[in-house]
Design an enzyme around this catalytic site. Sequence first.
Site, PDB file in Angstrom:
ATOM      1  N   TYR A 181       0.798  -1.234   0.000  1.00 30.86           N
ATOM      2  CA  TYR A 181       0.000   0.000   0.000  1.00 30.86           C
ATOM      3  C   TYR A 181       0.824   1.274   0.000  1.00 30.86           C
ATOM      4  O   TYR A 181       0.247   2.355   0.045  1.00 30.86           O
ATOM      5  CB  TYR A 181      -0.997   0.006   1.160  1.00 30.86           C
ATOM      6  N   LYS A 182       2.132   1.157  -0.066  1.00 28.75           N
ATOM      7  CA  LYS A 182       2.972   2.357  -0.128  1.00 28.75           C
ATOM      8  C   LYS A 182       3.304   2.647  -1.597  1.00 28.75           C
ATOM      9  O   LYS A 182       2.432   3.077  -2.343  1.00 28.75           O
ATOM     10  CB  LYS A 182       4.219   2.154   0.739  1.00 28.75           C
TER      11      LYS A 182
END
Lengths: 452, 452
Positions: free
Chosen positions: B243-244
């Site tokens: 999710y980064k």
Amino acid sequence: MSDTDRRSSADMGMTPRGTTREQALALDAADPLAPLRELFEVPPGVLYLDGNSLGAMPRATPARVQQVVREEWGQGLIRSWNSAGWMTLASRIGDKIARLVGANPGELVVADSTSINLFKVLWAALSVAAPADAAASGRRLIVSERSNFPTDLYIAESIARERGFELKLVDADDIPAHLTERTAVLMLTHVNYRTGAMHDMAALSRAAHEAGALVIWDLAHSAGAVPVDLHAAGADFAVGCGYKYLNGGPGAPAFVWVHPRHVERFWQPLAGWIGHAAPFEFKPGYRPAAGIGRYFCGTPAVISMAALECGVDTLLAAEPLAQAAGHATAMAALRAKSLALCQLFAERVGVLCPSLTLASPLDDRRRGSQVCYTHATHGYAIMQALIARGVIGDFRAGDPSHPKDAADILRFGFTPLYLRFADAWDAAEHLREVLDREEWRRPEFNQRQAVT
Amino acid sequence: MSDTDRRSSADMGMTPRGTTREQALALDAADPLAPLRELFEVPPGVLYLDGNSLGAMPRATPARVQQVVREEWGQGLIRSWNSAGWMTLASRIGDKIARLVGANPGELVVADSTSINLFKVLWAALSVAAPADAAASGRRLIVSERSNFPTDLYIAESIARERGFELKLVDADDIPAHLTERTAVLMLTHVNYRTGAMHDMAALSRAAHEAGALVIWDLAHSAGAVPVDLHAAGADFAVGCGYKYLNGGPGAPAFVWVHPRHVERFWQPLAGWIGHAAPFEFKPGYRPAAGIGRYFCGTPAVISMAALECGVDTLLAAEPLAQAAGHATAMAALRAKSLALCQLFAERVGVLCPSLTLASPLDDRRRGSQVCYTHATHGYAIMQALIARGVIGDFRAGDPSHPKDAADILRFGFTPLYLRFADAWDAAEHLREVLDREEWRRPEFNQRQAVT
């Protein structure tokens, strides 16, 4: 299930034999839960009898997921952890699930998968039941059922190997005899995934406690399917699945509950930052959160959780309808309809399909929300032929290495939220036609594929 | 990072001091990667410098997620495990991520969270490096960096406690001295979440191996941010975050890689059914799948994985643009732009904001895709004031218990996929105004809330 329960489905005799389709339609017309079907997308031409594997899609889900993706993530970005309540989503949904399984607010959270939550609670339960400095106590057994869902057994096997316990797998009827001073933990799935056989949670929990053991219940086929009261049953730990009867979508996150008397007695070993007492202090040194919060691990899967909440809400939507119909809870009303659906289906199959053998317990008190059959030779192909007709149940291979679990199973799950009595009637009729016309002989129905 | 790296940002001197906004716009006009921004939703009025915490939403994601929810789940129901390829999604996305981190197809899979994958690989690494029957070898240390992301340290602390290892936390500069005959595993995050300081993966992997230890790399702030070549660096195990910089959405599933020389030497303990050699045989008795497949555990989170795939695809979309611009790989081109963005921002902040102190290494080779600062007293409020202006970075509290990690950090992540040089220039200007006007004094910016 004992062998004496295995008999021709024609013997099930739950309801009068001669139910007509008109009578089934009349049951639908009188069904106080009938409006709930409108909450779901059920594809045209499909009779969906596999909600015990993957629940149907609530109609509210696509819009809610879009809101999370487009607005909360797309526009809110990182700010949505606070502004959109992402940080508290897992607890909020947990509190809703708690209402379905007899837990209190703040005792149950959504996190990770069922397998991983089982790892957490089994590890913790063993540490409480047989602490390292009490190895001399001799409690070295994890007792479970041989026909438990395999992932439960694999997790238990792994933990047993790592920690020097022994996993003892027995038949359901033999469980009480294996609850002894050697038993640390009894780990069971409440409703058997193959046969739908349901354990007496209160009686077995009491028996485990009387032997000095703790008990873990996997509610994968119970939560949202049958009434469960974890506190009344004296359970110690529970886990459950989000994508079956809770309608959370494929691979939805799972849930975990620990009785307050145990929850702070041990750190579960998957000690990720979201289970820390103060995750945003960013300090080395794990301090577990108070209560069930310590059963969180990594960053929660927000999009999947939003879909799960829509699914759980479909069950809670039954509450006002249930109350209006005189039921104490949503689950009581859903259970009454589930039993009636199963009875109607089993009665019709009993009349129409003599080549099938009922593989589920006859007694309503010992069966979850599914009805299962065996066929001597061609169970897999029969189910494929049914699916080709739009009647979606599923097939579970037997374990040839053990006689009692050797039979291949045809599973038919009955989800009272979106199934009608006419669906149960029609499904039996399709099954009859598949058998009478020997549709299962077609080559395309005899090529096995992986299906969950 | 050594203390000598801590100096006024005015000293960073990476680029000529006098960059004008017109020059920044000219850099954008000449940027071969500029078209990639169109793949993302960036809200109007937002300068998003927090892609290192939660990547922005790819424009393709909502439609793909809708397809999974409405069509694959809603219409396909259980059939989609085969017909929509759900069973192979985790491997397919894994193969795409492998291209970004120097792994081969079939070596890397998407599963669970970073914390849980770290648990798997650390447990396995310890079992390979210090098997139970070799306790006499004396390899009882897990070495890590004190300022590693806390979840990594918590997981390591938990495993160390359960298995009788010692977790030794040291400063980055002291790591080589702690690689000895007592060290079982070196566990590091490649790019530090606070400062952006980047380890030399190849040198430290070699040093670990020379000491007879194995090495685990957490690529949370590396995958999609900096070029990584796991094979060339001699890494043993790796995990990373979806999710980064992979833009997979809030709580996206994580990934796990194990070098083929180790992958079948041990069963990771989270032995769920999806990691079984034949999950659909439904047999008791765990047989781990071949290769990296044994690092699966429970049922994969399909909806979240579909979103992750859209995110990974935005990075692979850089490949043709990178090649046209003469770069060997997408990551090489993205890295060149990332460094240029960081340099421009740091140069401007150095000129405009003398009250801030640079907290990231000066040397490009030792810094990831973020630039960080400290402020003597009001870092938190400064970041809140910036966010109120739509300039979204984030704040990470220091650890007062250790002098080298005590400072509060203002983080600015630079994601070359969707950030422009003019954005970097404008962000520095906003930061100057917040400081010059003392906007951070407003009470509403001084009330702390949890933010990931």
